[in-house]
Design an enzyme around this catalytic site. Structure first.
Site, PDB file in Angstrom:
ATOM      1  N   GLY A 157       0.665  -1.573  -0.641  1.00  0.00           N
ATOM      2  CA  GLY A 157      -0.185   0.004   0.171  1.00  0.00           C
ATOM      3  C   GLY A 157       0.712   1.314   0.074  1.00  0.00           C
ATOM      4  O   GLY A 157       2.430   1.286  -0.675  1.00  0.00           O
ATOM      5  N   ILE A 159       2.796   2.697   2.249  1.00  0.00           N
ATOM      6  CA  ILE A 159       3.465   2.654   3.082  1.00  0.00           C
ATOM      7  C   ILE A 159       4.659   1.845   2.571  1.00  0.00           C
ATOM      8  O   ILE A 159       5.367   2.156   2.531  1.00  0.00           O
ATOM      9  CB  ILE A 159       3.341   2.104   4.795  1.00  0.00           C
ATOM     10  CG1 ILE A 159       2.446   3.434   5.643  1.00  0.00           C
ATOM     11  CG2 ILE A 159       4.647   2.166   5.618  1.00  0.00           C
ATOM     12  CD1 ILE A 159       1.653   3.429   6.895  1.00  0.00           C
ATOM     13  N   SER A 178      -0.112  -8.056  -2.482  1.00  0.00           N
ATOM     14  CA  SER A 178      -0.794  -7.107  -1.751  1.00  0.00           C
ATOM     15  C   SER A 178      -2.155  -8.041  -2.976  1.00  0.00           C
ATOM     16  O   SER A 178      -1.945  -9.114  -3.605  1.00  0.00           O
ATOM     17  CB  SER A 178      -0.584  -5.809  -2.784  1.00  0.00           C
ATOM     18  OG  SER A 178      -0.929  -6.208  -3.886  1.00  0.00           O
ATOM     19  N   ARG A 179      -3.321  -7.744  -1.682  1.00  0.00           N
ATOM     20  CA  ARG A 179      -4.844  -8.398  -2.872  1.00  0.00           C
ATOM     21  C   ARG A 179      -5.061  -7.930  -4.455  1.00  0.00           C
ATOM     22  O   ARG A 179      -5.178  -9.222  -4.277  1.00  0.00           O
ATOM     23  CB  ARG A 179      -5.946  -8.136  -1.900  1.00  0.00           C
ATOM     24  CG  ARG A 179      -6.133  -7.976  -0.215  1.00  0.00           C
ATOM     25  CD  ARG A 179      -6.911  -7.454   0.473  1.00  0.00           C
ATOM     26  NE  ARG A 179      -7.222  -5.927   0.293  1.00  0.00           N
ATOM     27  CZ  ARG A 179      -7.900  -5.114   1.277  1.00  0.00           C
ATOM     28  NH1 ARG A 179      -8.522  -5.178   1.661  1.00  0.00           N
ATOM     29  NH2 ARG A 179      -7.453  -3.774   0.672  1.00  0.00           N
ATOM     30  N   THR A 180      -4.124  -6.511  -4.451  1.00  0.00           N
ATOM     31  CA  THR A 180      -4.475  -6.440  -6.149  1.00  0.00           C
ATOM     32  C   THR A 180      -3.164  -6.607  -6.501  1.00  0.00           C
ATOM     33  O   THR A 180      -2.144  -5.462  -6.153  1.00  0.00           O
ATOM     34  CB  THR A 180      -5.426  -5.193  -6.001  1.00  0.00           C
ATOM     35  OG1 THR A 180      -4.901  -4.053  -5.635  1.00  0.00           O
ATOM     36  CG2 THR A 180      -6.708  -5.353  -5.777  1.00  0.00           C
ATOM     37  N   ARG A 239       1.107  -4.019  12.235  1.00  0.00           N
ATOM     38  CA  ARG A 239       0.224  -4.142  13.937  1.00  0.00           C
ATOM     39  C   ARG A 239       0.900  -5.303  14.697  1.00  0.00           C
ATOM     40  O   ARG A 239       1.066  -5.693  13.846  1.00  0.00           O
ATOM     41  CB  ARG A 239      -1.559  -4.504  13.273  1.00  0.00           C
ATOM     42  CG  ARG A 239      -1.990  -2.462  14.171  1.00  0.00           C
ATOM     43  CD  ARG A 239      -1.549  -1.758  15.017  1.00  0.00           C
ATOM     44  NE  ARG A 239      -2.758  -0.399  14.237  1.00  0.00           N
ATOM     45  CZ  ARG A 239      -2.771   0.699  14.168  1.00  0.00           C
ATOM     46  NH1 ARG A 239      -1.077   0.235  13.452  1.00  0.00           N
ATOM     47  NH2 ARG A 239      -2.887   1.398  13.399  1.00  0.00           N
ATOM     48  N   GLU A 268       0.968  -4.903  23.124  1.00  0.00           N
ATOM     49  CA  GLU A 268       1.455  -3.459  23.476  1.00  0.00           C
ATOM     50  C   GLU A 268       0.420  -3.203  24.109  1.00  0.00           C
ATOM     51  O   GLU A 268      -0.444  -2.232  24.472  1.00  0.00           O
ATOM     52  CB  GLU A 268       0.707  -2.709  21.495  1.00  0.00           C
ATOM     53  CG  GLU A 268       1.738  -1.327  21.882  1.00  0.00           C
ATOM     54  CD  GLU A 268       1.204  -0.869  19.997  1.00  0.00           C
ATOM     55  OE1 GLU A 268       1.405  -0.218  19.913  1.00  0.00           O
ATOM     56  OE2 GLU A 268       2.432  -2.297  19.486  1.00  0.00           O
ATOM     57  N   HIS A 287       6.528   2.090  19.144  1.00  0.00           N
ATOM     58  CA  HIS A 287       5.351   2.335  17.698  1.00  0.00           C
ATOM     59  C   HIS A 287       5.893   3.689  17.939  1.00  0.00           C
ATOM     60  O   HIS A 287       4.589   4.940  17.656  1.00  0.00           O
ATOM     61  CB  HIS A 287       3.236   1.721  18.666  1.00  0.00           C
ATOM     62  CG  HIS A 287       2.825   2.132  17.598  1.00  0.00           C
ATOM     63  ND1 HIS A 287       1.551   1.003  17.499  1.00  0.00           N
ATOM     64  CD2 HIS A 287       2.675   2.732  16.442  1.00  0.00           C
ATOM     65  CE1 HIS A 287       1.231   1.269  16.409  1.00  0.00           C
ATOM     66  NE2 HIS A 287       1.402   2.158  15.549  1.00  0.00           N
ATOM     67  N   ILE A 288       6.207   3.898  16.466  1.00  0.00           N
ATOM     68  CA  ILE A 288       6.473   5.793  16.929  1.00  0.00           C
ATOM     69  C   ILE A 288       6.693   5.900  14.919  1.00  0.00           C
ATOM     70  O   ILE A 288       7.204   7.050  14.812  1.00  0.00           O
ATOM     71  CB  ILE A 288       8.001   6.023  17.533  1.00  0.00           C
ATOM     72  CG1 ILE A 288       8.860   4.993  17.149  1.00  0.00           C
ATOM     73  CG2 ILE A 288       8.166   6.391  18.958  1.00  0.00           C
ATOM     74  CD1 ILE A 288      10.974   5.557  17.494  1.00  0.00           C
TER      75      ILE A 288
HETATM   76  P1  NAP Z   1      -2.860   1.063   2.474  1.00  0.00           P
HETATM   77  O1  NAP Z   1      -2.131   1.918   1.483  1.00  0.00           O
HETATM   78  O2  NAP Z   1      -3.920   0.783   2.879  1.00  0.00           O
HETATM   79  O3  NAP Z   1      -2.034  -0.564   2.389  1.00  0.00           O
HETATM   80  C1  NAP Z   1      -1.877  -1.224   2.926  1.00  0.00           C
HETATM   81  C2  NAP Z   1      -1.763  -2.685   1.675  1.00  0.00           C
HETATM   82  O4  NAP Z   1      -2.169  -3.194   2.412  1.00  0.00           O
HETATM   83  C3  NAP Z   1      -2.768  -2.542   1.162  1.00  0.00           C
HETATM   84  O5  NAP Z   1      -1.674  -2.348   0.150  1.00  0.00           O
HETATM   85  C4  NAP Z   1      -3.590  -3.452   0.541  1.00  0.00           C
HETATM   86  O6  NAP Z   1      -3.720  -3.906  -0.687  1.00  0.00           O
HETATM   87  C5  NAP Z   1      -2.958  -4.677   1.815  1.00  0.00           C
HETATM   88  N1  NAP Z   1      -3.566  -5.881   1.904  1.00  0.00           N
HETATM   89  C6  NAP Z   1      -4.602  -5.508   2.798  1.00  0.00           C
HETATM   90  N2  NAP Z   1      -4.983  -7.155   3.153  1.00  0.00           N
HETATM   91  C7  NAP Z   1      -3.852  -7.774   2.599  1.00  0.00           C
HETATM   92  C8  NAP Z   1      -3.841  -9.415   2.801  1.00  0.00           C
HETATM   93  N3  NAP Z   1      -4.763  -9.937   3.233  1.00  0.00           N
HETATM   94  N4  NAP Z   1      -2.751  -9.358   2.499  1.00  0.00           N
HETATM   95  C9  NAP Z   1      -1.827  -9.224   1.657  1.00  0.00           C
HETATM   96  N5  NAP Z   1      -1.791  -7.294   1.838  1.00  0.00           N
HETATM   97  C10 NAP Z   1      -3.417  -7.144   1.923  1.00  0.00           C
HETATM   98  O7  NAP Z   1      -2.496   1.792   3.944  1.00  0.00           O
HETATM   99  P2  NAP Z   1      -1.516   2.118   4.504  1.00  0.00           P
HETATM  100  O8  NAP Z   1      -1.451   3.699   4.554  1.00  0.00           O
HETATM  101  O9  NAP Z   1      -0.136   1.247   3.651  1.00  0.00           O
HETATM  102  O10 NAP Z   1      -0.691   1.571   6.201  1.00  0.00           O
HETATM  103  C11 NAP Z   1      -1.064   0.277   6.362  1.00  0.00           C
HETATM  104  C12 NAP Z   1      -1.227  -0.098   7.643  1.00  0.00           C
HETATM  105  O11 NAP Z   1       0.433   0.555   8.491  1.00  0.00           O
HETATM  106  C13 NAP Z   1      -1.425   0.611   8.544  1.00  0.00           C
HETATM  107  O12 NAP Z   1      -3.111  -0.242   8.064  1.00  0.00           O
HETATM  108  C14 NAP Z   1      -1.490   0.292   9.882  1.00  0.00           C
HETATM  109  O13 NAP Z   1      -2.643  -0.717  10.037  1.00  0.00           O
HETATM  110  C15 NAP Z   1      -0.153   0.644   9.514  1.00  0.00           C
HETATM  111  N6  NAP Z   1       0.446   1.925  10.266  1.00  0.00           N
HETATM  112  C16 NAP Z   1       1.459   1.928  11.553  1.00  0.00           C
HETATM  113  C17 NAP Z   1       2.751   2.892  11.658  1.00  0.00           C
HETATM  114  C18 NAP Z   1       3.160   2.276  12.772  1.00  0.00           C
HETATM  115  O14 NAP Z   1       3.586   3.743  14.095  1.00  0.00           O
HETATM  116  N7  NAP Z   1       4.169   1.688  13.148  1.00  0.00           N
HETATM  117  C19 NAP Z   1       1.827   4.421  11.350  1.00  0.00           C
HETATM  118  C20 NAP Z   1       1.180   3.851  10.158  1.00  0.00           C
HETATM  119  C21 NAP Z   1       0.715   2.432   9.713  1.00  0.00           C
HETATM  120  P3  NAP Z   1      -4.595  -3.471  -1.844  1.00  0.00           P
HETATM  121  O15 NAP Z   1      -3.932  -2.516  -2.278  1.00  0.00           O
HETATM  122  O16 NAP Z   1      -4.644  -4.522  -2.318  1.00  0.00           O
HETATM  123  O17 NAP Z   1      -5.860  -3.197  -0.580  1.00  0.00           O
HETATM  124  C1  GLV Z   2      -0.483   3.996  13.020  1.00  0.00           C
HETATM  125  O1  GLV Z   2       0.389   2.756  13.679  1.00  0.00           O
HETATM  126  C2  GLV Z   2      -1.311   4.638  12.324  1.00  0.00           C
HETATM  127  O2  GLV Z   2      -2.008   3.663  12.113  1.00  0.00           O
HETATM  128  O3  GLV Z   2      -1.596   5.623  12.039  1.00  0.00           O
END
Ligand code: NAP
Ligand code: GLV
Ligand code: GLV
Length: 327
Positions: A157, A159, A178-180, A239, A268, A287-288
Site C-alpha cells: 500500500g 507505506i 497485496s490483494r490486488t 500491527r 502493546e 510504536h513511533i
Molecule cells: P494502505 O495504503 O491501505 O496499504 C495496505 C496494503 O495492505 C494494501 O496494499 C492492501 O492491498 C494490503 N493488504 C490488505 N490486506 C491484505 C492481505 N490480507 N494480504 C496482503 N495484502 C493485504 O495503508 P498504509 O497507509 O500503507 O498503512 C498500512 C498499515 O500500516 C496501517 O493499516 C497500520 O496498521 C500500519 N501503520 C503503522 C504505523 C506505525 O506507527 N508503526 C504507522 C502508520 C500505519 P490492496 O492494495 O490490494 O488493497
Molecule cells: C499508526 O500506527 C497508524 O496506524 O497511523
C-alpha cells in the site's frame, strides 16, 4: 439555541495542532497515559457529536450505543483496527483516518530498523558506551550487507510502496504481496508480485505493511517464520498481532531467522520484562512510526478536518467507510 457541538478529545493534544476544534466546537478532553475512552467522560456521552480517538482507544458497539447523537469518529492514525467500522457504518457514522501524511515518516523508520538490525547497531553502540570497545577488530560486530539483496514487502500500500522506493538506493530486488496487483509500481520499481510463501523463502528483509484485519491476524506464525532464510530479518511496522509473538521469540532464539525490528508488538506495550528485549538481534521501538514533529502535526490537522466535516454534514476528506454516503 445554536450551541456549538460537543466533541470528545480522548486524550490531550497540543492546542495549536487542533485550534479549529477549540474555535468551532466545545471540547472535553480525556486523560493522558490511560488507554481507552475514560470513564470520566461518561457524563458527556448522551450529548457528544464528534469523537477524536487515538489508536489505543477501542470503539465498539457497546460504546456507540451510549452515544446516541454521535455524527463522526476521527481516528488519529491510518490504521482503524481499534474501531468496529462495520458497527459505525450500520449507524451511518463516517469514520475518518490519516493516510498519506504519515507515509514518509513511517517508511523512514522502517529503514532505520532495517539498518539497525542488519548492522547490529544497538549492541555495538552499547559496547562502545560501556567500555567494551577494545580495538578495531576484523570479526567483531559483523552484520549483513543489504546492497543487491532482496526486499519482501508484505502489503504494497502507501507505506509499503514508500519503503520499496527507498530500496532503490540499495539496488535491492523487490518482491511483494497485496490483494490486488500494482502494475504501476511493478514498472517503476521493477517489483514482482508473488505469493507469501515465495516471498518469505526468497527475501533477505521481510517488511510487514498490511492493516490488521481478520485475514492478516497471525499472518506470520511458526510455519511462515520457518520458511524464511536463517540470515533474514523481519520488520513489523504494521500491527503487533500480524505476527505470532511466541513463534517469533522461538524463531529468534533458535536461529530460524537472523533478527527482527519491531515498531509494533502484541501485546502493546510489550511488558518491560518480556524476553524479546533480552535478544541482541532485536530492536523494539514503542510504536513511533509516524512520530515526527511535522507528521504528527499534519495528522492532527487532517483529523480535525475529518471531524469538522462530519459535524457539518460534509463528506470527510479521508473516510474509511464511504458506504455511509450511499445510503
Ligand atoms: P494502505 O495504503 O491501505 O496499504 C495496505 C496494503 O495492505 C494494501 O496494499 C492492501 O492491498 C494490503 N493488504 C490488505 N490486506 C491484505 C492481505 N490480507 N494480504 C496482503 N495484502 C493485504 O495503508 P498504509 O497507509 O500503507 O498503512 C498500512 C498499515 O500500516 C496501517 O493499516 C497500520 O496498521 C500500519 N501503520 C503503522 C504505523 C506505525 O506507527 N508503526 C504507522 C502508520 C500505519 P490492496 O492494495 O490490494 O488493497
Ligand atoms: C499508526 O500506527 C497508524 O496506524 O497511523
Ligand atoms: C575502515 O575504517 C576502513 O578504512 O576500511
Amino acid at each position: 439555541m445554536n450551541e456549538k457541538p460537543l466533541v470528545i478529545l480522548a486524550h490531550p493534544m497540543p492546542k495549536e495542532w487542533v485550534a479549529p476544534l477549540y474555535e468551532r466546537t466545545r471540547v472535553v478532553v480525556g486523560p493522558d497515559g490511560v488507554p481507552g475512552i475514560h470513564p470520566s467522560l461518561e457524563p458527556y456521552f448522551p450529548e457528544v457529536e464528534g469523537l477524536f480517538t487515538w489508536l489505543t482507544d477501542r470503539v465498539d458497539e457497546a460504546l456507540l450505543d451510549r452515544m446516541p447523537r454521535l455524527k463522526v469518529i476521527s481516528n488519529y492514525a491510518v490504521g482503524v483496527d481499534n474501531i468496529d467500522v462495520a458497527a459505525c457504518t450500520r449507524r451511518g457514522i463516517p469514520v475518518g483516518h490519516t493516510p498519506g501524511v504519515l507515509t514518509d515518516a513511517v517508511a523512514d523508520l522502517t529503514w532505520a530498523l532495517i539498518l539497525a538490525v542488519a548492522r547490529g547497531i544497538f549492541p555495538a553502540a552499547q559496547d562502545a558506551r560501556e567500555g567494551r570497545w577494545g580495538l578495531w577488530h576484523a570479526t567483531r560486530w559483523l552484520g549483513y550487507d543489504l546492497v543487491g539483496r532482496t526486499l519482501g514487502i508484505v502489503g504494497m500500500g502507501q507505506i509499503g510502496q514508500a519503503v520499496a522506493r527507498r530500496a532503490a538506493g540499495f539496488q535491492m530486488r523487490v518482491l511483494y504481496t497485496s490483494r490486488t496487483p500494482k502494475p504501476a509500481i511493478e514498472a517503476e520499481l521493477n517489483a514482482q508480485r508473488v505469493d507469501l510463501d515465495t516471498l518469505l523463502a526468497a527475501s533477505d528483509v521481510v517488511s510487514l505493511h498490511v492493516p490488521l484485519t481478520p485475514e492478516t491476524r497471525g499472518l506470520i506464525g511458526e510455519a511462515q517464520l520457518r520458511r524464511m532464510k536463517p540470515t533474514a530479518i523481519l520488520i513489523n511496522m504494521a500491527r503487533g498481532a500480524v505476527v505470532d509473538t511466541e513463534a517469533l521469540l522461538r524463531a529468534l532464539r533458535e536461529g530460524w531467522i537472523a533478527g527482527a525490528g519491531l515498531d509494533v508488538t502484541d501485546p502493546e506495550p510489550l511488558p518491560a520484562d518480556h524476553p524479546l528485549y533480552q535478544l541482541p538481534n532485536v530492536v523494539i521501538t514503542p510504536h513511533i512510526g509516524s512520530a515526527t514533529y511535522g507528521t504528527r502535526r499534519a495528522m492532527a490537522e487532517l483529523a480535525v478536518e475529518n471531524l469538522l466535516a462530519g459535524l457539518e454534514g460534509r463528506r470527510l476528506p479521508r473516510v474509511v467507510n464511504p458506504e455511509v454516503y450511499e445510503r
